[in-house]
Write an enzyme that holds these catalytic residues in place. Structure first.
Site, PDB file in Angstrom:
ATOM      1  N   ASP A  68       0.982  -1.151  -0.072  1.00 41.89           N
ATOM      2  CA  ASP A  68      -0.034   0.054   0.014  1.00 41.89           C
ATOM      3  C   ASP A  68       0.936   1.350  -0.003  1.00 41.89           C
ATOM      4  OD1 ASP A  68       0.901  -0.373   2.682  1.00 41.89           O
ATOM      5  OD2 ASP A  68      -1.170  -0.817   3.582  1.00 41.89           O
ATOM      6  N   ASN A 137      -6.918  -2.640  14.538  1.00 43.73           N
ATOM      7  CA  ASN A 137      -8.402  -2.746  14.128  1.00 43.73           C
ATOM      8  C   ASN A 137      -8.631  -3.891  13.329  1.00 43.73           C
ATOM      9  OD1 ASN A 137      -7.408  -1.842  11.857  1.00 43.73           O
ATOM     10  ND2 ASN A 137      -8.627   0.056  11.432  1.00 43.73           N
ATOM     11  N   HIS A 139      -7.099  -4.467  10.399  1.00 41.59           N
ATOM     12  CA  HIS A 139      -6.763  -4.368   9.054  1.00 41.59           C
ATOM     13  C   HIS A 139      -5.484  -4.955   8.469  1.00 41.59           C
ATOM     14  CE1 HIS A 139      -4.118  -0.350   9.559  1.00 41.59           C
ATOM     15  NE2 HIS A 139      -3.390  -1.402   9.507  1.00 41.59           N
ATOM     16  N   GLU A 144      -9.227  -1.967   5.383  1.00 39.47           N
ATOM     17  CA  GLU A 144      -9.873  -1.271   6.637  1.00 39.47           C
ATOM     18  C   GLU A 144     -11.325  -1.874   7.004  1.00 39.47           C
ATOM     19  OE1 GLU A 144      -7.891   0.111   8.335  1.00 39.47           O
ATOM     20  OE2 GLU A 144      -7.784   2.445   8.368  1.00 39.47           O
TER      21      GLU A 144
END
Ligand code: PGA
Length: 251
Positions: A68, A137, A139, A144
């Site tokens: 990414d 979280n 991801h 996400e």
């Protein structure tokens, strides 16, 4: 299948991860590596650089694809993921620039930037070994938590949690880009082997969700339960509160 390996500390975890990669490159000198950024793989990259300096590994035919990149940051921006990779690995080993693949964070046409990276990923076929961190979280890459998972390269809005988590790399959270371009879940799942590293107990809840037996798009890493070959390397601190159900390999 997910296999868990527990290491005494960050250094031994990083060393073993590096050894895993070096073993692969020795067997397959043109191996395709999927690479991750963030604080977790720093030790791994340092170990790879050390092993390169000791002539234990040759990167000249290795091919890389990064997961990414922040949208809006040029390659020479100190917080861009390209800059990170150059600083910690690419400039320190004999990897060929032509073999480095990165999603473009700077573009006029978002769809085109995504299609280009997706095409490069499709052309290569399968990544041999994908390195992953995991967000607190849940991801993976910048996939996400959401109601749906996206298979291909796409632009994503970073969640408030990710922006807060990543603010430590910037002067303040206002500077953290709000969007990123990321490999999709399908790109990650196509890798032959996945090596996920976690070294901080802020990741425990996400890891437990990943071992839970439930696939939940709000914990994107939970999809890894459907992959045939996932290795999860953690240190003892992270392992303490893990609810992994099979016998863990302890190193
Ligand atoms: P970290 O990030 O390694 O900096 O904790 C991991 C991730 O967000 O995937």
């Amino acid at each position: 299948m997910i296999q868990l390996a527990i290491f005494e500390d960050y250094q031994s975890l990083s060393r073993q991860a590096a050894k895993h990669i070096v073993d692969l490159i020795r067997k397959k000198p043109n191996a395709v590596l999927g690479l991750a950024t963030g604080s977790t793989p720093l030790g791994l990259y340092q170990e790879l650089v050390n092993m390169y300096k000791e002539s234990k590994v040759d990167f000249s035919n290795v091919v890389t694809f990064n997961l990414d990149e922040y949208v809006g940051l040029p390659h020479d921006h100190p917080q861009s993921y390209y800059y990170f990779m150059r600083q910690h690995l690419f400039s320190k080993v004999n990897i060929s620039t032509a073999n480095i693949h990165f999603p473009r964070g700077l573009f006029e046409d978002a769809g085109k930037a995504c299609r280009e990276y997706e095409q490069q990923l499709q052309d290569i076929g399968r990544i041999d070994l994908q390195i992953l961190g995991i967000g607190s979280n849940g991801h993976i890459g910048f996939n996400e938590p959401a109601d749906r998972m996206t298979l291909e390269t796409h632009i994503t809005e970073l969640t408030r949690k990710t922006i807060t988590d990543n603010a430590r790399f910037f002067h303040d959270s206002g500077e953290v880009p709000r969007k990123a371009i990321t490999m999709g879940i399908g790109n990650i799942m196509r890798a032959r082997t996945i090596l996920l590293l976690a070294n901080n107990d802020t990741k425990t809840a996400a890891l437990n969700a990943m071992f839970s037996g439930v696939i939940d798009p709000n914990i994107p890493a939970s999809i890894l339960q459907l992959h045939e070959n996932v290795l999860v390397f953690v240190n003892r601190e992270v392992a303490k509160n893990l609810k992994y159900r099979s016998t863990a390999l302890v190193n």
